[in-house]
Every structure is written in structure tokens, then in C-alpha cells.
Design a protein around this motif. Structure first.
Motif, PDB file in Angstrom:
ATOM      1  N   LEU A  63      53.075  56.427  35.896  1.00  0.00           N
ATOM      2  CA  LEU A  63      52.565  55.267  36.568  1.00  0.00           C
ATOM      3  C   LEU A  63      51.000  55.569  36.765  1.00  0.00           C
ATOM      4  CD1 LEU A  63      53.977  52.625  37.233  1.00  0.00           C
ATOM      5  CD2 LEU A  63      53.882  53.400  39.521  1.00  0.00           C
ATOM      6  N   TYR A  64      50.144  54.655  36.250  1.00  0.00           N
ATOM      7  CA  TYR A  64      48.755  54.955  36.388  1.00  0.00           C
ATOM      8  C   TYR A  64      48.237  53.353  37.137  1.00  0.00           C
ATOM      9  CZ  TYR A  64      43.721  55.651  35.708  1.00  0.00           C
ATOM     10  OH  TYR A  64      42.492  55.816  35.953  1.00  0.00           O
ATOM     11  N   VAL A  65      47.819  53.801  38.476  1.00  0.00           N
ATOM     12  CA  VAL A  65      47.682  52.788  39.178  1.00  0.00           C
ATOM     13  C   VAL A  65      45.991  52.444  39.366  1.00  0.00           C
ATOM     14  CG1 VAL A  65      47.615  51.486  41.396  1.00  0.00           C
ATOM     15  CG2 VAL A  65      49.406  52.936  40.678  1.00  0.00           C
ATOM     16  N   HIS A  66      45.485  51.204  38.770  1.00  0.00           N
ATOM     17  CA  HIS A  66      44.243  50.946  38.742  1.00  0.00           C
ATOM     18  C   HIS A  66      43.673  50.131  39.906  1.00  0.00           C
ATOM     19  CE1 HIS A  66      43.617  51.312  34.289  1.00  0.00           C
ATOM     20  NE2 HIS A  66      44.721  51.400  34.356  1.00  0.00           N
ATOM     21  N   GLU A  67      42.560  50.104  40.296  1.00  0.00           N
ATOM     22  CA  GLU A  67      42.231  49.150  41.394  1.00  0.00           C
ATOM     23  C   GLU A  67      41.387  47.877  40.885  1.00  0.00           C
ATOM     24  OE1 GLU A  67      39.448  49.448  45.547  1.00  0.00           O
ATOM     25  OE2 GLU A  67      40.280  51.291  44.562  1.00  0.00           O
ATOM     26  N   LEU A  68      41.685  46.768  41.369  1.00  0.00           N
ATOM     27  CA  LEU A  68      41.162  45.791  40.874  1.00  0.00           C
ATOM     28  C   LEU A  68      39.802  45.474  41.145  1.00  0.00           C
ATOM     29  CD1 LEU A  68      44.028  42.762  41.293  1.00  0.00           C
ATOM     30  CD2 LEU A  68      42.846  43.388  39.008  1.00  0.00           C
ATOM     31  N   GLU A  69      38.918  44.925  40.437  1.00  0.00           N
ATOM     32  CA  GLU A  69      37.619  44.619  40.696  1.00  0.00           C
ATOM     33  C   GLU A  69      37.358  43.073  41.191  1.00  0.00           C
ATOM     34  OE1 GLU A  69      34.945  46.082  38.171  1.00  0.00           O
ATOM     35  OE2 GLU A  69      35.430  48.224  38.406  1.00  0.00           O
ATOM     36  N   MET A  70      38.530  42.430  40.902  1.00  0.00           N
ATOM     37  CA  MET A  70      38.115  41.014  41.009  1.00  0.00           C
ATOM     38  C   MET A  70      38.260  40.413  42.635  1.00  0.00           C
ATOM     39  SD  MET A  70      41.210  38.197  39.735  1.00  0.00           S
ATOM     40  CE  MET A  70      41.158  38.321  38.012  1.00  0.00           C
ATOM     41  N   GLU A  71      37.598  39.481  42.741  1.00  0.00           N
ATOM     42  CA  GLU A  71      37.539  38.785  44.430  1.00  0.00           C
ATOM     43  C   GLU A  71      38.309  37.533  44.373  1.00  0.00           C
ATOM     44  OE1 GLU A  71      36.745  40.647  47.126  1.00  0.00           O
ATOM     45  OE2 GLU A  71      35.976  42.413  45.666  1.00  0.00           O
ATOM     46  N   LEU A  72      38.986  37.255  45.499  1.00  0.00           N
ATOM     47  CA  LEU A  72      39.550  35.794  45.395  1.00  0.00           C
ATOM     48  C   LEU A  72      38.648  34.964  45.185  1.00  0.00           C
ATOM     49  CD1 LEU A  72      42.405  34.770  46.005  1.00  0.00           C
ATOM     50  CD2 LEU A  72      41.893  34.861  48.444  1.00  0.00           C
ATOM     51  N   GLU A  73      37.532  34.884  45.931  1.00  0.00           N
ATOM     52  CA  GLU A  73      36.749  33.620  45.745  1.00  0.00           C
ATOM     53  C   GLU A  73      36.371  33.257  44.334  1.00  0.00           C
ATOM     54  OE1 GLU A  73      34.895  36.692  47.677  1.00  0.00           O
ATOM     55  OE2 GLU A  73      36.774  36.034  48.757  1.00  0.00           O
ATOM     56  N   ALA A  74      36.243  34.279  43.292  1.00  0.00           N
ATOM     57  CA  ALA A  74      35.854  34.151  41.908  1.00  0.00           C
ATOM     58  C   ALA A  74      37.119  33.228  41.406  1.00  0.00           C
ATOM     59  CB  ALA A  74      35.894  35.490  41.410  1.00  0.00           C
ATOM     60  N   ILE A  75      38.332  33.266  41.935  1.00  0.00           N
ATOM     61  CA  ILE A  75      39.537  32.318  41.257  1.00  0.00           C
ATOM     62  C   ILE A  75      39.772  31.187  42.078  1.00  0.00           C
ATOM     63  CG2 ILE A  75      40.531  34.125  39.815  1.00  0.00           C
ATOM     64  CD1 ILE A  75      42.445  34.355  41.931  1.00  0.00           C
ATOM     65  N   GLU A  76      38.587  30.680  42.900  1.00  0.00           N
ATOM     66  CA  GLU A  76      38.758  29.553  43.457  1.00  0.00           C
ATOM     67  C   GLU A  76      37.834  28.439  43.228  1.00  0.00           C
ATOM     68  OE1 GLU A  76      39.691  30.791  47.659  1.00  0.00           O
ATOM     69  OE2 GLU A  76      41.662  30.787  47.180  1.00  0.00           O
ATOM     70  N   LYS A  77      37.906  27.344  43.545  1.00  0.00           N
ATOM     71  CA  LYS A  77      37.130  26.142  43.200  1.00  0.00           C
ATOM     72  C   LYS A  77      35.775  26.168  43.841  1.00  0.00           C
ATOM     73  CE  LYS A  77      39.932  22.914  40.872  1.00  0.00           C
ATOM     74  NZ  LYS A  77      40.844  21.658  41.152  1.00  0.00           N
ATOM     75  N   GLY A  78      35.711  26.798  45.039  1.00  0.00           N
ATOM     76  CA  GLY A  78      34.391  27.071  45.850  1.00  0.00           C
ATOM     77  C   GLY A  78      33.781  25.541  46.050  1.00  0.00           C
ATOM     78  N   GLY A  79      34.413  24.463  46.251  1.00  0.00           N
ATOM     79  CA  GLY A  79      33.818  23.226  46.728  1.00  0.00           C
ATOM     80  C   GLY A  79      33.525  22.409  45.565  1.00  0.00           C
ATOM     81  N   TYR A  80      33.685  22.885  44.256  1.00  0.00           N
ATOM     82  CA  TYR A  80      33.383  22.089  42.930  1.00  0.00           C
ATOM     83  C   TYR A  80      34.551  21.401  42.791  1.00  0.00           C
ATOM     84  CZ  TYR A  80      29.050  24.550  42.157  1.00  0.00           C
ATOM     85  OH  TYR A  80      27.809  25.221  42.113  1.00  0.00           O
ATOM     86  N   GLU A  81      34.474  20.237  42.199  1.00  0.00           N
ATOM     87  CA  GLU A  81      35.602  19.265  41.728  1.00  0.00           C
ATOM     88  C   GLU A  81      36.547  19.993  40.656  1.00  0.00           C
ATOM     89  OE1 GLU A  81      36.370  14.612  40.355  1.00  0.00           O
ATOM     90  OE2 GLU A  81      34.279  15.215  41.220  1.00  0.00           O
ATOM     91  N   HIS A  82      35.802  20.654  39.736  1.00  0.00           N
ATOM     92  CA  HIS A  82      36.491  21.339  38.646  1.00  0.00           C
ATOM     93  C   HIS A  82      35.930  22.674  38.464  1.00  0.00           C
ATOM     94  CE1 HIS A  82      36.965  16.867  37.805  1.00  0.00           C
ATOM     95  NE2 HIS A  82      38.019  17.422  37.375  1.00  0.00           N
TER      96      HIS A  82
END
Ligand code: G6P
Length: 614
Positions: A236-255
């Protein structure tokens, strides 16, 4: 396409899966379904045609309890999108259920054999055949150890990312992949399985990317075990994710699409970060540094891609040819692989893909690799299949792109490809030092210039309001802006369903000019540069036929202003970099038109973001 999720742990599986399915909806939204085993050992399966919310509405009055489950959002291939054809699919006895992303190509012959052995099928899907096959093999092979699944997969031709749940074993999920992506998140006494990391990132950053022909045995309270379908154990080779949660949310934009358009000053900067130092005249692309020699000796570069990435490839063709003086051919991946292309071992093949999972691009890479070419991947999703299949490459670092219509991925691709071309040109000595430095400085200023264009949003919205009911549209560009015309037209048709064509401005008189009348909006890029006067003539040709001109011009332009119906001014930049700035108005325009027409901007009909079928 299709999005898959799985959960096993201490939490209730359903909320984790529903949230995950919403995040994966960009992969398909024809239908959605879930299966859970509750604490009494009952298997509950709910599936609904339509988007994930349809499923939620249906499931809210059902028993959705259970700490193990699988979920799916579908982009239909075999069988129309209805409740029955939705995933999960049952085995003959109904004890096993499975979700699947991909296509089982030999499903018809497998099905024939199973029917002879007494199986009956409820759906028209290829997936159902595979879960029946697994159950058939389960008579002689263990499910718990994954052997029944791996034996079945040895009989399969095609692509798959699957997760199997057995009603009789509420502590195990068996997952496997070939061709379609799959990530396993390792939490505290819990595991997440998904098509990409977006459903996982809020729970854990530790992930395992499954490789092709690997099977994962995910058991409650145990370490994940990996085997190949040839039954070889894999560490098993475990990687660490670099992605942040905010990056996949709309952050106040309509789309998401609007958010991603507005992110471009930052995403373009991110794609250059640590790679460009104009003051020192340096480009550093760590990913390709060992392959610079290949570029220098290449007699030819082939660029393979699909959709918007193919348009970025066309821009790269102009830049590589102009500065690195290497002939470039840009190919649709789907065409390239189905003819008998001539590929030489000293060819450099650049594969461009936002998702890094596009099936045709992947297959084209394998073809080019088999002929000995060097493959350079230019992808956005870190750890995806195309970068892993490439010899080297550069990530575009635009951050997750969720809107199905690609925007920030395009500008990041063009930026990275420009850096690459300039790097190669400098190494080859085919660009003068002063010109090289001038372009590097100019590239550094692009994020600010994009910021300036975004300030024109209100004007662009007004223009959108005037042309929102158009039935057809023509996009024109010349030289470096011809690919932008193609991209503008693609954006409009993808999300607003208005028929649009992109054309080289001068070619208009060989056909499309016949379409021009007072109803036809013609979107032209007429920025200052080599072809400016010629484009101005093309504009006059349109005006003479009463067409409506909406022109993107260089700030301060007077000539076009005098003849166009509307102008959108953009800051002046080097002609080679104009695509990065001039594409922004067309992105905003199609966004607003689609919103005004009531279209689903982020999830346009029939499309999917990641096309993992050929
Ligand atoms: C789909 C998407 C497009 C994308 C194309 C290629 O059609 O809807 O936005 O440009 O696939 O995808 P890739 O991930 O390879 O860039």
C-alpha cells in the motif's frame, strides 16, 4: 464517466455518500443510486432517474441507516437513463450489489454464457452482467479475499472502476479499477472510495490511488489490502492530498463556472508559480527538465487532446512553431488512435487533459508509447491516469475545475504550454534573448490583465441580454485568436445550446458568410497585431451583409469601434499571449447567456466533465 462512492466505518454511510455524489455529479447526472446494509443486516437499495436531489427526495422517507454503503451517479452508455438501469445493480440472487464506471465491452458474450447457466437479467446494462459473473464465480472463489472479483475481472474486456457490496458481509467492500479512476481515502477506522478525491478531502488527506488491474479489499478495522487481478499482492502506498476543501466549494458564487472564471488571475499565477522568473530570464519546468534533449532533437511534436484541451493544443502549435521552430501537429485523440498514424521514436507527443482521465487521450498515449515516442503530459488533476502514463510532464495547477464547461483549465494549459515552448526555444537557441525576456515579462503580467477583463462583466452581461435568444452564432479569429474563436463557440453551445461555429476569420467567405443576416451575431477578436487590418476587412464583410458584430478589441481601439455593434476592450498584450486574455469575454458571455436562458450552467445536458468512455 459516472461517479462512484463507497464508505465503510463508524459514521452513517448515506450522508457521506450523498455529499460525495453531489461533488461527483460533474461526471454524469442521468440517474443516481445508493445501497446500504443496515444494522439488522438488511440491504437497502434506492435508485432514481435524474439528478442526485431526485434520489435524496425519494430516500428521505426510506431506511437509509447503515455504516457501509456504495453510491453512484450515472452518465448512461448502455441502456436508457431510468430507475431500473440506474446503479447499483444486483446479482442473480440479489445478495451482491455493484456500482461501475466504465464499459464492459464483451458484456454480450459474457451475458450469453450466463443466460445458458440460468441467469436472468433485469436491465440492459453491461454492469449487471459483471455482477452476475462475480456471483457465478463466487460459488468456487472467496468474496471476502477479493478472489471472486479478480477472477471475474480476468474475463472482462473493457474499462471499469467498480465497488462490490455483499449483503452477507457487512464489513467488506471490494473495489477494482482499469481505465477509470479510483481513489481510496484512509481515515481513522473508516475508509472512503471515490472516483476522485473531492468526496474524501473533508475527512482525510491520506489516499491511495488504485492502479489499473488492481483490486482493493477494504475491510472494517483492517488495513486495506491490494492485489492485482493476477493475484499478486501489492504494498500500500499512501499519498497525501494537496487539495483543500474550499477549492471544491462554490465560495459565494452562484455557479462553479462563474467562480472558476473569476479564479483565473490566481490560477494562471499558480500555473507559473516557481516556474517563471522574468527578471532572471528563467523558466524552470522540473517535470520536463530531463527530457529537454528529446524536445531539442524532436523533428516533430504531436499534440493530442479532446475538447477544450484540444483548443489549448492549437494555441501551443502556434507558439512552438513560432519560437521553438519545431513542426507541430495537433490531433483529436479519438481520430489519432483510429487511423494508422505515423509516429517516430524521436517524436515528442504532448497529451493535454484537464481531468487526466479522458479515455481517448489515454488510449492515444498508449499507441504513441508503443511506437517509442516520448509522452509529455499536461494535466490538471494530480495523480490522474494520463500523468501516470506519461514519461514526464507538467501539471497545470489550476485547482479543481468542477463546472463541466472548462474555463480556468484552458488558461492554465495555455500558460504552461507557453512556458514549455519558450523553455524549449531558449534551450534550442531559436528565440532571440531580448524577445524571450520580453515574452517572459509579458507572461508575468497576464494575471493582472485578466483581472482587468473581468471588470467588464457588466458590459458583457448587457451584451448577453441582447443576444440571448440568438439561434446561431459565429465566432471569428485569426492566427493566435483562431483557437479562441473555436473555444468561444464551444462554450456557447455547451452550456446555452445555441448552435455556434468557430472559424478562421478569412475562411468565412468560403461558406459561413452565406449564413449572415441581421439575425446573426458574429463574435470577433480584433486585437492589435499582425492580422488586425485583415480582420477589420472581415468585419466589414459581415457589416455589409447586416450581420451584428460584437468585437473584442485592444484597449483604445478606434477603427473597430466605429463599425462594430458592441466592443469589449481588453488590455494590450503580446500577440502570442492574446488567447489568455481574449478568451475571458467569451467565457463570461456564454455564462450569462446560459443563465438568462435558464440552462443548467454547471451541468449541461448530455455532457460530462470527465469522459472515461471511448
Ligand atoms: C469533456 C469536457 C470538456 C473537456 C473534454 C476533454 O468533453 O466536458 O470540458 O475539454 O472533455 O477533457 P480533458 O479532461 O481531457 O481535458
Amino acid at each position: 464517466m459516472c461517479g462512484i462512492v463507497g464508505y465503510i466505518g463508524n459514521k452513517q454511510a448515506y450522508p457521506v455518500m450523498i455529499k460525495g455524489l453531489h461533488r461527483l455529479e460533474y461526471r454524469g447526472y442521468d440517474s443516481a443510486g445508493v445501497a446500504m446494509i443496515n444494522d439488522d443486516g438488511e440491504l437497502n437499495v434506492y435508485k432514481k432517474k435524474g439528478k442526485v436531489t431526485e434520489l435524496e427526495n425519494f430516500a428521505k422517507v426510506q431506511d437509509i441507516s447503515g455504516t457501509i454503503g456504495i453510491g453512484h451517479t450515472r452518465w448512461a452508455t448502455h441502456g436508457e437513463p431510468n430507475d431500473v438501469n440506474s446503479h447499483p445493480h444486483y446479482s442473480q440472487s440479489g445478495d451482491l450489489v455493484m456500482i461501475h464506471n466504465g464499459i464492459i465491452e464483451n458484456y454480450a458474450s459474457l451475458k450469453e454464457g450466463l443466460i445458458k447457466r440460468g441467469h436472468t437479467f433485469r436491465t440492459q446494462t453491461d454492469t449487471e452482467v459483471l455482477i452476475h459473473l462475480i456471483e457465478d464465480i463466487k460459488k468456487s472463489e472467496s468474496m471476502k479475499t477479493g478472489h471472486a472479483v479478480l477472477a471475474a475481472l480476468n474475463k472482462v474486456i473493457g474499462a471499469y472502476a467498480i465497488v462490490v457490496l455483499d449483503k452477507n458481509d457487512p464489513n467488506t467492500l471490494i473495489a477494482a479499477k482499469k481505465g477509470s479512476p479510483m481513489v481510496i481515502g484512509i481515515g481513522d477506522d473508516e475508509f472512503f472510495i471515490a472516483s476522485d478525491a473531492s468526496p474524501i478531502v473533508e475527512y482525510t488527506k491520506n489516499v491511495v490511488y488504485l492502479e489499473d488491474e488492481q483490486v482493493a479489499i477494504v475491510r472494517r478495522g483492517e488495513e486495506v489490502k491490494l492485489r492485482t487481478i493476477k493475484d499478486k499482492e501489492i504494498p500500500l502506498y499512501v499519498h497525501e492530498l494537496e487539495m483543500e476543501l474550499e477549492a471544491i466549494e462554490k465560495g459565494g458564487y452562484e455557479h462553479f463556472m462563474l467562480k472558476e472564471i473569476y479564479e483565473q488571475p490566481r490560477s494562471v499565477k499558480d500555473s507559473m508559480r516557481g516556474r517563471l522568473n522574468a527578471a532572471e530570464g528563467k523558466v524552470q519546468l522540473g517535470g520536463i527538465v530531463d527530457h529537454l534533449g528529446k524536445f531539442k532533437n524532436a523533428k516533430r511534436i504531436m499534440i493530442i487532446a479532446c475538447g477544450t484541451s484540444w483548443h489549448a493544443g492549437l494555441v501551443a502549435e502556434y507558439i512552438f512553431e513560432e519560437y521553438a521552430r519545431i513542426p507541430v501537429e495537433v490531433e483529436y485523440a479519438s481520430e489519432f488512435r483510429y487511423r494508422n498514424p505515423i509516429i517516430y521514436p524521436d517524436d515528442v507527443v504532448i497529451a493535454i487533459s484537464q481531468s487526466g482521465e479522458t479515455a481517448d487521450t489515454l488510449a492515444a498515449i498508449e499507441l504513441a508509447k508503443s511506437k517509442g515516442a516520448t509522452i509529455i503530459g499536461v494535466c490538471n488533476v494530480v495523480g490522474s491516469s494520463i500523468p501516470r502514463a506519461s514519461h514526464a510532464g507538467s501539471y497545470t495547477h489550476a485547482g479543481p475545475e468542477i463546472g463541466v464547461a472548462s474555463t480556468k483549465a484552458f488558461t492554465a494549459q495555455v500558460t504552461v504550454l507557453t512556458l514549455m515552448a519558450l523553455h524549449v526555444a531558449h534551450a534550442k537557441g531559436t528565440i532571440a534573448e531580448s524577445r524571450y525576456r520580453q515574452l517572459l515579462y509579458e507572461l508575468e503580467s497576464i494575471p493582472n490583465k485578466i483581472e482587468e477583463v473581468l471588470k467588464q462583466n457588466d458590459l458583457i452581461k448587457e451584451i448577453a441580454n441582447i443576444y440571448k435568444d440568438a439561434r446561431n452564432a459565429l465566432y471569428l479569429g485569426r492566427g493566435y485568436t483562431f483557437p479562441v474563436a473555436l473555444e468561444g463557440a464551444l462554450k456557447l453551445k455547451e452550456i446555452s445550446y445555441i448552435h455556434a461555429e468557430g472559424y478562421p476569420a478569412a475562411e468565412m467567405k468560403h461558406g459561413p458568410i452565406a449564413l449572415i443576416d441581421e439575425e446573426m451575431p458574429v463574435f470577433v477578436i480584433a486585437t492589435k497585431g499582425l492580422n488586425y487590418e485583415k480582420v477589420v476587412s472581415n468585419i466589414q464583410e459581415v457589416k455589409a451583409r447586416k450581420g451584428k458584430i460584437i468585437a473584442v478589441v485592444t484597449h483604445g481601439d478606434k477603427d473597430v469601434k466605429g463599425m462594430a455593434d458592441h466592443v469589449i476592450e481588453i488590455p494590450e498584450t503580446d500577440e502570442s499571449l492574446v488567447p489568455l486574455v481574449s478568451v475571458i469575454p467569451w467565457q463570461l458571455l456564454s455564462y450569462h447567456i446560459a443563465v438568462m436562458r435558464g440552462c443548467n450552467v454547471d451541468q449541461p445536458r448530455n455532457l460530462a466533465k470527465s469522459v472515461t468512455v471511448e
